[in-house]
Design a protein around this motif. Structure first.
Motif, mmCIF file in Angstrom:
data_model
loop_
_atom_site.group_PDB
_atom_site.id
_atom_site.type_symbol
_atom_site.label_atom_id
_atom_site.label_comp_id
_atom_site.label_asym_id
_atom_site.label_seq_id
_atom_site.Cartn_x
_atom_site.Cartn_y
_atom_site.Cartn_z
ATOM 1 N N ALA A 81 0.830 -1.209 0.000
ATOM 2 C CA ALA A 81 0.000 0.000 0.000
ATOM 3 C C ALA A 81 0.864 1.258 0.000
ATOM 4 O O ALA A 81 0.602 2.209 -0.743
ATOM 5 N N ILE A 82 1.904 1.268 0.827
ATOM 6 C CA ILE A 82 2.794 2.434 0.899
ATOM 7 C C ILE A 82 3.524 2.644 -0.425
ATOM 8 O O ILE A 82 3.642 3.775 -0.923
ATOM 9 N N ILE A 83 3.996 1.562 -1.024
ATOM 10 C CA ILE A 83 4.693 1.664 -2.312
ATOM 11 C C ILE A 83 3.748 2.158 -3.398
ATOM 12 O O ILE A 83 4.127 2.990 -4.243
ATOM 13 N N THR A 84 2.505 1.680 -3.385
ATOM 14 C CA THR A 84 1.533 2.109 -4.389
ATOM 15 C C THR A 84 1.276 3.607 -4.295
ATOM 16 O O THR A 84 1.256 4.316 -5.309
ATOM 17 N N VAL A 85 1.092 4.103 -3.081
ATOM 18 C CA VAL A 85 0.894 5.537 -2.874
ATOM 19 C C VAL A 85 2.146 6.303 -3.296
ATOM 20 O O VAL A 85 2.064 7.364 -3.940
ATOM 21 N N GLY A 86 3.320 5.765 -2.960
ATOM 22 C CA GLY A 86 4.579 6.412 -3.328
ATOM 23 C C GLY A 86 4.749 6.523 -4.834
ATOM 24 O O GLY A 86 5.206 7.555 -5.355
ATOM 25 N N LEU A 87 4.378 5.483 -5.545
ATOM 26 C CA LEU A 87 4.479 5.511 -7.011
ATOM 27 C C LEU A 87 3.526 6.545 -7.599
ATOM 28 O O LEU A 87 3.883 7.265 -8.541
ATOM 29 N N TYR A 88 2.323 6.610 -7.054
ATOM 30 C CA TYR A 88 1.359 7.592 -7.555
ATOM 31 C C TYR A 88 1.850 9.011 -7.270
ATOM 32 O O TYR A 88 1.717 9.905 -8.114
#
Length: 258
Positions: A81-88
């Motif tokens: 979840a954190i990586i997904t938000v970071g990529l966005y």
């Protein structure tokens, strides 16, 4: 609201990654049957299968038999979840977001599978399933085609393969022992198809440095030179660091030596 959406999306994908991690190395289907307790075999209800929340509500235990649930499950979900938000946040919603999300997803599954199988007595060493490494290569090439970088993608795959194959081959030639696992070699080739060849040198250096440092620590801690230290998790970690901070690190280093 955008960030909340991508955080929830990451939790959902992280939950699926847990299924892949727990089943793929043991030859089980990742589609069916539904989730069940590994101890008592009871099917997990949908309300007990909500990412992170169900783990907290159940206090990390099976509702039926009370056996402890591995902390791996909420950790994978939160990290994804954190990586997904970071990529966005870094790339927005575009082809780069999708490309890096797919690559990091494959690396999360590969790295954790490599780690848990290395510590599992049912396996001689850690494994990285071909379904992930070899299966990811054509996906990386497709992204190369979409970005009109097919040649760079193909060269990246070849360089990634050779960067680990050659030293491993030379080591085995002189010592008679495996110097590099085939799974690591194929995983590095896959990364090359996604990123091209230039980032591979940074990733190889960082993964080797971190892996050697942590490996020496565990060897010292457990007084065992044969302690299993899989390389896959470090390759994945180094790749994620490159995607988020690689340009900044390289530019900072160049300024320091200028």
């Amino acid at each position: 609201m955008d960030y909340l959406f991508f955080f929830i999306l990451g939790l959902i994908f992280g939950s699926f990654f847990n299924v892949v991690i727990s089943r793929l190395p043991y030859g089980k289907s990742i589609i069916s049957p539904g989730s069940s307790c590994p101890k008592c075999g009871s099917k997990i209800k949908w309300y007990d299968n909500i990412p992170v929340i169900s783990y907290l509500l159940l206090r990390g235990k099976c509702r039926v038999c009370g056996v402890k649930i591995s902390i791996q499950y909420p950790l994978v979900e939160i990290i994804t979840a954190i990586i997904t938000v970071g990529l966005y946040y870094k790339f927005g919603l575009n082809v780069y977001f999708v490309q890096y999300f797919v690559l990091i997803s494959l690396l999360i599954c590969a790295g954790i599978i490599d780690l848990i199988t290395a510590l599992d007595n049912d396996f001689e060493t850690g494994i990285i399933p071909d379904e992930i490494s070899l299966g990811g290569i054509p996906v990386g090439i497709i992204f190369g085609i979409l970005q009109k970088k097919l040649i760079i993608s193909l060269i990246g795959g070849l360089v990634g393969f050779l960067l680990l194959f050659i030293p491993g081959f030379v080591y085995k030639l002189f010592t008679g022992k495996e110097g590099m696992g085939g799974g690591d070699i194929k995983l590095f080739a896959m990364i090359g198809t996604f990123l091209g060849y230039k980032p591979l040198f940074f990733i190889l250096f960082l993964s080797s440095f971190v892996g050697a440092t942590i490996g020496l620590f565990f060897i010292y801690l457990f007084k065992n030179r044969e302690y299993p230290i899989p390389f896959g998790p470090f390759i994945g970690l180094a790749t994620i660091i490159y995607i988020f901070f690689g340009d900044y690190i390289i530019q900072t280093y160049l300024k320091m030596i200028a």
